[in-house]
Design an enzyme around this catalytic site. Structure first.
Site, PDB file in Angstrom:
ATOM      1  N   ASP A 137      -9.682   9.631   6.064  1.00  0.00           N
ATOM      2  CA  ASP A 137      -9.821  10.464   7.270  1.00  0.00           C
ATOM      3  C   ASP A 137     -10.268  11.881   6.936  1.00  0.00           C
ATOM      4  O   ASP A 137      -9.915  12.827   7.649  1.00  0.00           O
ATOM      5  CB  ASP A 137      -8.505  10.519   8.066  1.00  0.00           C
ATOM      6  CG  ASP A 137      -7.986   9.133   8.366  1.00  0.00           C
ATOM      7  OD1 ASP A 137      -8.797   8.284   8.718  1.00  0.00           O
ATOM      8  OD2 ASP A 137      -6.769   8.908   8.225  1.00  0.00           O
TER       9      ASP A 137
ATOM     10  N   LYS B 110     -15.573  11.580   6.501  1.00  0.00           N
ATOM     11  CA  LYS B 110     -16.723  11.021   5.780  1.00  0.00           C
ATOM     12  C   LYS B 110     -17.829  10.607   6.732  1.00  0.00           C
ATOM     13  O   LYS B 110     -19.003  10.696   6.395  1.00  0.00           O
ATOM     14  CB  LYS B 110     -16.293   9.797   4.965  1.00  0.00           C
ATOM     15  CG  LYS B 110     -15.373  10.123   3.821  1.00  0.00           C
ATOM     16  CD  LYS B 110     -14.994   8.872   3.042  1.00  0.00           C
ATOM     17  CE  LYS B 110     -14.061   7.947   3.782  1.00  0.00           C
ATOM     18  NZ  LYS B 110     -12.730   8.495   4.038  1.00  0.00           N
TER      19      LYS B 110
ATOM     20  N   GLY C 269     -12.356   3.866   9.627  1.00  0.00           N
ATOM     21  CA  GLY C 269     -12.757   4.291  10.962  1.00  0.00           C
ATOM     22  C   GLY C 269     -13.614   5.523  10.827  1.00  0.00           C
ATOM     23  O   GLY C 269     -13.104   6.630  10.778  1.00  0.00           O
ATOM     24  N   HIS C 270     -14.909   5.341  10.686  1.00  0.00           N
ATOM     25  CA  HIS C 270     -15.812   6.479  10.462  1.00  0.00           C
ATOM     26  C   HIS C 270     -16.353   6.971  11.804  1.00  0.00           C
ATOM     27  O   HIS C 270     -17.097   6.276  12.479  1.00  0.00           O
ATOM     28  CB  HIS C 270     -16.951   6.087   9.517  1.00  0.00           C
ATOM     29  CG  HIS C 270     -16.455   5.856   8.124  1.00  0.00           C
ATOM     30  ND1 HIS C 270     -17.248   5.418   7.108  1.00  0.00           N
ATOM     31  CD2 HIS C 270     -15.231   6.034   7.585  1.00  0.00           C
ATOM     32  CE1 HIS C 270     -16.526   5.325   5.989  1.00  0.00           C
ATOM     33  NE2 HIS C 270     -15.296   5.685   6.286  1.00  0.00           N
TER      34      HIS C 270
ATOM     35  N   GLN D 224     -11.739   4.754   3.114  1.00  0.00           N
ATOM     36  CA  GLN D 224     -10.402   5.270   2.765  1.00  0.00           C
ATOM     37  C   GLN D 224     -10.550   6.485   1.836  1.00  0.00           C
ATOM     38  O   GLN D 224     -11.523   7.199   1.945  1.00  0.00           O
ATOM     39  CB  GLN D 224      -9.514   4.176   2.141  1.00  0.00           C
ATOM     40  CG  GLN D 224      -9.098   3.081   3.110  1.00  0.00           C
ATOM     41  CD  GLN D 224     -10.154   2.011   3.291  1.00  0.00           C
ATOM     42  OE1 GLN D 224     -10.692   1.493   2.323  1.00  0.00           O
ATOM     43  NE2 GLN D 224     -10.468   1.670   4.515  1.00  0.00           N
TER      44      GLN D 224
END
Ligand code: IMP
Length: 405
Positions: free
Chosen positions: A13, A16, A40-41, A219
């Site tokens: 988080d 990225k 979750g980008h 991650q």
């Protein structure tokens, strides 16, 4: 643009998505090589927000091809929904733009069930990641090539029966129904088949052509199954070595970019030495919108930890840092940075002067308040790595470029 890898330097988080999206515009190929839909980008594009879970961020740049490598774990239904969702928003993700490795492992509804039933004490995302990698390593997994092949039903029945017996011993109810789950996987497999290919070969050809290639880590370093805060980690290697096994080819990266959030956050359980369970943590959470992109959970928040970041630097050999969410630190009288731990393992902080000014959207380093520049330069000094980009807001334009990144 040569070869680039982007890796989260903290617990994920770090932001990225934005960096990868900005760089992807200059790339021929973007590669995901580890993890799955636990990522979750978040990418903000033309006023709309896209959250990508398994799709590489290059899908949002029309000229870019994308690979989901053998090191990833693929939830077939989830991937098809992500593709359909983007197509509905006018972003084309046809097979000419995306190739999924035939050797990647399949996350099944049974894996998700096992994750919920037996791995929640880690605070997992519940996406079946740990159980899927477990099956891979114990050589009982189902790969994408099996999913789309003739023996899928036989393999799935065996897999289902094995875990049904395990779950029965623990009184776990709501085990996925065999026919329903097999039917769902079968449907997704038919839609996925045109995307499946030999991704290592594709990468090899791209390297021979001297294409610009971006490896997109998921991650963060401190969640690495070997080097992270074990056992409160994810089930893949998130550090740089994973790029070789998870992509399938040797590659020498010109740019090794560590993404560092200007403060620290963590979701799920596990150690977090600089955590602020007080008004500072609450303020950071509110300013940074620190709620999980995959699960919606509130993130734990605290000051930046330069001790752990030095470790991340050693593990990954970063030659650039991207510092994100710097705008969220405005308004603190002092900004703290952990520089060592005392004999009891408690962080020792360097106290830096804060800044009042709202820096949202600034695009020039020289325009930043004096103390804000001081904070950035202090991080560079301690880590010994130049900051190549600073993020001053979520949009593509809210960016300061430096040091020829
Ligand atoms: P899993 O990857 O779902 O097995 O979760 C293991 C640990 O990694 C949990 O603490 C999760 O919250 C964390 N985690 C997994 N993926 C991400 C991510 O993309 N960002 C932040 N934390 C993550």
């Amino acid at each position: 643009m040569g070869t680039t890898i982007v890796i989260g330097a903290q617990w994920g988080d770090e932001g990225k998505g934005k960096t990868v999206d900005l760089l992807a515009g200059k790339m021929d190929l973007v590669v995901r090589y580890q993890g799955g839909a636990n990522a979750g980008h978040t990418v903000v594009l033309d006023d709309s927000t896209h959250i990508l879970h398994l799709l590489p961020a290059g899908v949002l740049s029309p000229r870019c091809a994308n690979i989901i490598g053998n090191g990833c774990v693929v939830d077939p239904g989830g991937l098809i929904s992500e593709i359909d969702d983007l197509e509905r928003r006018g972003v084309s993700v046809q097979p000419n733009r995306l190739t999924v490795s035939s050797q990647a492992h399949v996350v099944t509804p049974v894996h998700k069930f096992m994750d919920h039933a037996f791995h929640r004490h880690i605070g997992t995302t519940g996406r079946g990641i740990g159980p899927c990698y477990t099956d891979k390593v114990q050589r009982t997994g189902i790969r994408v090539e099996t999913l789309i092949g003739d023996v899928f039903e036989e393999a799935y029945r065996k897999h289902h029966e094995h875990y049904r017996r395990v779950a029965a011993q623990f009184d776990a109810d709501e085990f996925p129904d065999l026919d329903t789950s097999m039917g769902e996987l079968g449907d997704a497999a038919r839609q996925l088949e045109p995307y499946v290919g030999d991704t290592a070969r594709l990468l090899h050809s791209a390297l021979e052509r001297d294409d610009s290639i971006l490896y997109e880590g998921a991650q963060g370093t401190l969640l690495d199954v070997d080097h992270g805060t074990y056992p409160f980690v994810t089930s893949s290697n998130t550090t740089i070595g994973s790029a070789f096994t998870g992509g399938g080819v040797y590659i020498s990266f010109d740019r090794r970019i560590g993404i560092v959030k200007a403060y620290s956050t963590r979701v799920g359980e596990g150690p977090f030495p600089t955590e602020q369970q007080n008004v500072i943590g609450a303020t950071l959470r509110e300013r940074g919108g620190e709620f999980g992109a995959t699960t919606g959970r509130p993130r734990r928040c605290g000051w930046i930890d330069l001790v752990l970041l030095r470790q991340a630097q050693i593990l990954n050999g970063f030659n650039y840092i991207v510092l994100t969410k710097l705008d969220c630190l405005s308004g603190f009288e002092h900004v703290l940075a952990a520089v060592e731990y005392d004999s009891e393992g408690k962080p020792v902080y360097k106290k830096l002067e804060g800044w009042e000014e709202d820096i949202t959207g600034m695009t020039s380093f020289d325009d930043l308040p004096h103390n804000c520049r001081g904070y950035v330069e202090f991080i560079e000094e301690i880590l010994g790595v130049p900051v190549g980009m600073l993020s001053t807001g979520p949009a593509r334009a809210h960016t300061i470029w430096r040091n020829d990144l």
